[in-house]
Each structure stands twice: as structure tokens, then as C-alpha cells.
Motif scaffolding. Structure first.
Motif, PDB file in Angstrom:
ATOM      1  N   ILE A   1      -2.937   3.090  -3.102  1.00  0.00           N
ATOM      2  CA  ILE A   1      -1.561   2.797  -3.122  1.00  0.00           C
ATOM      3  C   ILE A   1      -0.831   3.937  -3.175  1.00  0.00           C
ATOM      4  CG2 ILE A   1       0.280   1.828  -4.109  1.00  0.00           C
ATOM      5  CD1 ILE A   1      -1.621  -0.501  -5.137  1.00  0.00           C
ATOM      6  N   GLU A   2       0.216   4.390  -2.421  1.00  0.00           N
ATOM      7  CA  GLU A   2       0.774   5.403  -2.178  1.00  0.00           C
ATOM      8  C   GLU A   2       2.306   5.296  -2.791  1.00  0.00           C
ATOM      9  OE1 GLU A   2      -1.381   7.048   2.162  1.00  0.00           O
ATOM     10  OE2 GLU A   2       0.986   6.938   1.624  1.00  0.00           O
ATOM     11  N   ILE A   3       2.813   6.379  -3.457  1.00  0.00           N
ATOM     12  CA  ILE A   3       4.233   6.096  -3.898  1.00  0.00           C
ATOM     13  C   ILE A   3       5.064   7.191  -3.294  1.00  0.00           C
ATOM     14  CG2 ILE A   3       5.780   6.229  -6.056  1.00  0.00           C
ATOM     15  CD1 ILE A   3       3.574   5.239  -7.808  1.00  0.00           C
TER      16      ILE A   3
ATOM     17  N   THR B   1       1.275  11.123  -3.641  1.00  0.00           N
ATOM     18  CA  THR B   1       2.802  10.677  -3.956  1.00  0.00           C
ATOM     19  C   THR B   1       3.591  11.813  -3.378  1.00  0.00           C
ATOM     20  OG1 THR B   1       2.891  12.117  -5.966  1.00  0.00           O
ATOM     21  CG2 THR B   1       2.234   9.861  -6.314  1.00  0.00           C
TER      22      THR B   1
ATOM     23  N   SER C   1       0.856  -1.150  -0.031  1.00  0.00           N
ATOM     24  CA  SER C   1       0.131  -0.077   0.133  1.00  0.00           C
ATOM     25  C   SER C   1       0.801   1.225   0.018  1.00  0.00           C
ATOM     26  CB  SER C   1      -1.034   0.022   1.183  1.00  0.00           C
ATOM     27  OG  SER C   1      -0.192  -0.374   2.341  1.00  0.00           O
ATOM     28  N   ARG C   2       2.166   1.405   0.565  1.00  0.00           N
ATOM     29  CA  ARG C   2       2.847   2.522   0.460  1.00  0.00           C
ATOM     30  C   ARG C   2       4.117   1.837  -0.262  1.00  0.00           C
ATOM     31  NH1 ARG C   2       3.590   5.337   5.592  1.00  0.00           N
ATOM     32  NH2 ARG C   2       1.804   6.480   4.787  1.00  0.00           N
TER      33      ARG C   2
ATOM     34  N   ASN D   1      -3.314   8.904  -7.328  1.00  0.00           N
ATOM     35  CA  ASN D   1      -2.727   8.397  -6.117  1.00  0.00           C
ATOM     36  C   ASN D   1      -1.871   9.600  -5.107  1.00  0.00           C
ATOM     37  OD1 ASN D   1      -2.876   6.427  -8.017  1.00  0.00           O
ATOM     38  ND2 ASN D   1      -2.431   4.866  -6.616  1.00  0.00           N
TER      39      ASN D   1
ATOM     40  N   ALA E   1       0.511   1.091  -8.789  1.00  0.00           N
ATOM     41  CA  ALA E   1      -0.469   2.287  -8.134  1.00  0.00           C
ATOM     42  C   ALA E   1      -1.544   2.294  -9.047  1.00  0.00           C
ATOM     43  CB  ALA E   1       0.507   3.447  -7.907  1.00  0.00           C
ATOM     44  N   LYS E   2      -1.622   2.196 -10.393  1.00  0.00           N
ATOM     45  CA  LYS E   2      -2.818   2.254 -11.057  1.00  0.00           C
ATOM     46  C   LYS E   2      -3.957   1.351 -10.857  1.00  0.00           C
ATOM     47  CE  LYS E   2      -0.994   4.985 -15.290  1.00  0.00           C
ATOM     48  NZ  LYS E   2      -0.493   4.590 -16.224  1.00  0.00           N
TER      49      LYS E   2
ATOM     50  N   ASP F   1      -6.178   3.455  -5.947  1.00  0.00           N
ATOM     51  CA  ASP F   1      -5.705   4.581  -6.013  1.00  0.00           C
ATOM     52  C   ASP F   1      -5.377   4.837  -4.499  1.00  0.00           C
ATOM     53  OD1 ASP F   1      -8.131   4.843  -5.049  1.00  0.00           O
ATOM     54  OD2 ASP F   1      -8.916   6.333  -6.632  1.00  0.00           O
TER      55      ASP F   1
END
Ligand SMILES: Nc1ncnc2c1ncn2[C@@H]1O[C@H](COP(=O)(O)OP(=O)(O)OP(=O)(O)O)[C@@H](O)[C@H]1O
Ligand SMILES: [Mg+2]
Length: 156
Positions: free
Chosen positions: A46-48, A97, A17-18, A95, A40-41, A44
């Protein structure tokens, strides 16, 4: 729209998730960033986090503190410019980021970052900017694979 079975999606979220992407602007790190974006696509939430670490050799008394500072400033400016380009790319995603320019030993700083920021997955290149290709992994990816507290996805 990409349809993913619920069970698989829940698993994916807890596993990654991160996502942390150590980035040095090498071709492999660009591929790693694309891979993280692709992941991540899928969701949404999911964090980058993209991080680059600059390491300016100091204590070279010969060059003096003044030059050390100037070298450091120019490295910092180049890293910030690089991260601006990364941020622009990431801004296309819904997302959350973040991007970071950090200083220190790349290997140690990346491992520390993963711990401090609760990264669930690291996505990085097998090799980086160094031209040497005899070994499969560069020293940074080698160290991170060994010391990371979360899974590491090596892009090659
Ligand atoms: N300074 C850095 N900041 C952030 N990430 C980095 C940095 N250096 C390397 N990385 C990450 O590590 C991956 C592997 O690079 P690494 O530096 O280990 O290989 P190399 O440059 O080919 O070899 P070496 O640096 O050991 O001579 C890169 O694709 C990138 O994801
Ligand atoms: Mg390197």
C-alpha cells in the motif's frame, strides 16, 4: 504480525492500494494521517501520498507583486517544513510514500491530484484549520466527497 484472511487482503489492496492524504496540519488531518498509516501497516504494497495545498491570494494590486512573492515564499517554506515532519513520520514505514506541496485552490487541486495520481482511497479530516464548527464537513472535505473519483474516508 497482523494476520488478514487472503480474500479480505486482496479486497483491501484493490480498494486502497494507493492512499491520498490531503494534509493541512490540523488535528483532524493528523488523525487522517495516522489512519492511513494504520491501513498501510496491513500490507507494505500500500502506498501513501500526502499532499498539502497552499493558496496565496494574489491580484491584490494594493500589496504589489513584490509582497505577493514574499508571502508566497514564506507559505511555501512553512509548507515544506511541515511536510518534512510528515516525511519523517512516514519513513518508519517500509511502504512507498511520497509528499507533495501544491499550489492553487485546495478543493480543486486535491480532486485533480486524485485523478492524476490514480489514488484508490482518500483519507482526510472532516474539519481542518478553520475554527468554525457549525457544519459537520469543512468546505474542502465537502467538495472532495462530492467530486472525488474514488472512495473518501472521512476521519472525525
Ligand atoms: N490546504 C489544504 N491542503 C490539503 N488538505 C487540506 C487543506 N485544507 C483542508 N484539507 C483537508 O481537508 C480536511 C477538512 O478541512 P476543511 O478545510 O474542509 O475544513 P475547515 O478548515 O474546518 O473549514 P473551511 O476551510 O471550509 O473554513 C482537513 O482535515 C484536511 O484533511
Ligand atoms: Mg480549511
Amino acid at each position: 504480525m497482523l494476520m488478514i484472511p487472503w480474500g479480505r487482503m486482496m479486497k483491501m489492496l484493490t480498494v486502497c492500494s494507493r492512499i491520498a492524504v490531503p494534509y493541512d496540519d490540523s488535528e483532524m488531518s493528523k488523525k487522517a494521517l495516522e489512519t492511513a498509516i494504520m491501513l498501510a501497516k496491513q500490507d507494505d504494497r500500500i502506498e501513501i501520498d500526502v499532499l498539502t495545498v497552499i493558496n496565496v491570494p494574489t491580484t491584490l494590486a494594493y500589496y504589489g507583486a513584490y509582497n505577493d512573492d514574499r508571502i508566497r515564499e514564506s507559505h511555501l517554506a512553512a509548507a515544506k517544513e511541515m511536510m518534512n515532519a510528515v516525511e519523517e513520520k512516514l519513513s518508519a514505514l517500509p511502504n512507498k510514500t511520497r509528499s507533495f506541496v501544491l499550489e492553487g485552490s485546495p478543493s480543486l487541486t486535491i480532486v485533480e491530484f486524485i485523478k492524476q495520481n490514480d489514488s484508490d482511497l482518500v483519507v482526510m479530516g472532516s474539519r481542518g484549520l478553520s475554527g468554525l464548527q457549525e457544519l459537520f464537513l469543512g468546505s474542502v472535505s465537502h467538495y472532495v466527497v462530492q467530486k472525488s473519483t474514488c472512495p473518501v474516508y472521512i476521519v472525525k
